[in-house]
Write an enzyme that holds these catalytic residues in place. Structure first.
Site, PDB file in Angstrom:
ATOM      1  N   SER A 150       0.837  -1.199   0.000  1.00 43.24           N
ATOM      2  CA  SER A 150       0.000   0.000   0.000  1.00 43.24           C
ATOM      3  C   SER A 150       0.875   1.253   0.000  1.00 43.24           C
ATOM      4  O   SER A 150       1.662   1.465  -0.911  1.00 43.24           O
ATOM      5  CB  SER A 150      -0.977  -0.052   1.178  1.00 43.24           C
ATOM      6  N   ASP A 193     -10.174  -3.569  -5.638  1.00 44.88           N
ATOM      7  CA  ASP A 193      -9.712  -2.907  -4.419  1.00 44.88           C
ATOM      8  C   ASP A 193     -10.665  -1.760  -4.094  1.00 44.88           C
ATOM      9  O   ASP A 193     -10.893  -0.877  -4.919  1.00 44.88           O
ATOM     10  CB  ASP A 193      -8.300  -2.354  -4.653  1.00 44.88           C
ATOM     11  N   HIS A 204      -8.219  -5.117  -0.997  1.00 44.51           N
ATOM     12  CA  HIS A 204      -7.031  -4.343  -0.627  1.00 44.51           C
ATOM     13  C   HIS A 204      -6.177  -5.175   0.313  1.00 44.51           C
ATOM     14  O   HIS A 204      -6.514  -5.385   1.483  1.00 44.51           O
ATOM     15  CB  HIS A 204      -7.429  -3.020   0.040  1.00 44.51           C
TER      16      HIS A 204
END
Length: 321
Positions: free
Chosen positions: A138, A266, A294
């Site tokens: 991320s 996501d 995610h």
């Protein structure tokens, strides 16, 4: 990437939330770590955790965690399990203020912190004696890609290959998505629940650093970045930060093998914002499976496990040693 979501867990939200809470994160016993504290060039510190009992001379895998992450994050544990299975050493640097102790300087960390990434990687490279295998989850993946973009050909002296996982490489698109509707109520609120108190402790360290009363009322990532992240790290405002820190516009500048992995479903890295093959350079590989959420990618029967995605990422990195 070869990935098919289990039938019992449909949709991007479930594939994000369930794995983080309930799926099995590792094979065998939980990973154990040893910690080192490193003084930074600006008089601050970071903490770096090393997977315990790694074989001598093993390849070194480095993982940069995501927003508000640490070594207990489900992705950190799953990657540690994958590294241990392969006989690799592993380092997990914590971004400033994420290791359980507030850092000292009037700053924190951010999505475009490529200079910090470069300093960490060079120190690990010097210590290890060979280029590294590096991934970022991320926020950490976006910052890692920004480093590879800025470093160009010289990145090869520090890393064999790099990978970003579910990273918001179009920060403006991701920021807009996380601040809307269900995302705002669930994901943004979860992040702000730790980010705001941590920022207010930073204000106690450095009175006058920002407007604490306004920050207490922040209900979106946009507001938080406008009041805290952007001004503390040299950006004019949120728009300037999200524009300059985003990795997507510069992927063509990368000169080492780079894998950019994003699930199309996501919830807060919109599929429409993901790069297409013509938008990246020859060194960049795009994996864009339709499912996974995610940093989820659960597999197997209920409650599922999280080892498929880290295993495939580590296999890809190993092919580029």
């Amino acid at each position: 990437m070869q990935y098919r979501a289990p039938r019992w867990l449909p949709g991007g939200h479930l594939q994000t939330i369930w794995p983080a809470l309930f799926s099995r994160q590792h094979d065998g016993p939980p990973p154990t770590w040893t910690r080192e504290r490193w003084d930074t060039p600006d008089g601050d510190f970071i903490d770096v955790d090393f997977l315990a009992d790694a074989p001598a001379g093993a390849p070194l895998f480095v993982l940069f965690h995501g927003l508000e992450g640490d070594r207990t994050s489900h992705s950190s544990v799953a990657f540690a399990s994958a590294a241990r299975e392969r006989g690799w050493a592993m380092a997990l640097p914590h971004f400033r203020g994420c290791s359980g102790e507030l850092n000292r300087a009037p700053r924190a960390y951010h999505s475009g912190d490529y200079e910090e990434i470069g300093w960490i990687l060079q120190r690990l490279r010097d210590r290890h004696g060979a280029p590294l295998l590096v991934a970022g989850v991320s926020l950490g993946g976006n910052a890692l890609m920004r480093w590879a973009e800025e470093a160009g050909h010289s990145a090869a002296t520090a890393a064999h290959a790099v990978c970003s996982i579910c990273s918001p490489i179009d920060l403006a698109a991701a920021g807009a998505a996380i601040d809307r509707g269900f995302n705002k109520q669930v994901y943004a609120r979860r992040f702000l629940r730790t980010m705001i108190p941590k920022a207010l402790r930073k204000l106690q360290q450095h009175p006058g650093l920002f407007d604490g009363e306004r920050l207490k009322r922040a209900s979106t990532i946009y507001e938080f970045d406008n009041l805290f992240t952007a001004p503390l790290h040299g950006f004019r405002n949120t728009e300037d930060y999200w524009t300059r820190a985003a990795a997507k516009p510069h992927l063509h500048r990368i000169r080492i093998p780079a894998l950019v992995l994003n699930a199309v479903n996501d919830p807060f890295v919109p599929g429409h914002s993901l790069p297409r093959p013509g938008e990246v350079g020859a060194h960049v590989t795009l994996w864009q499976p339709g499912h996974g959420g995610h940093v989820g990618f659960p597999a197997g029967p209920l409650p599922g496990h999280l080892l498929t995605m880290p295993g495939q990422v580590c296999d890809w990195l190993a092919r580029h040693r």
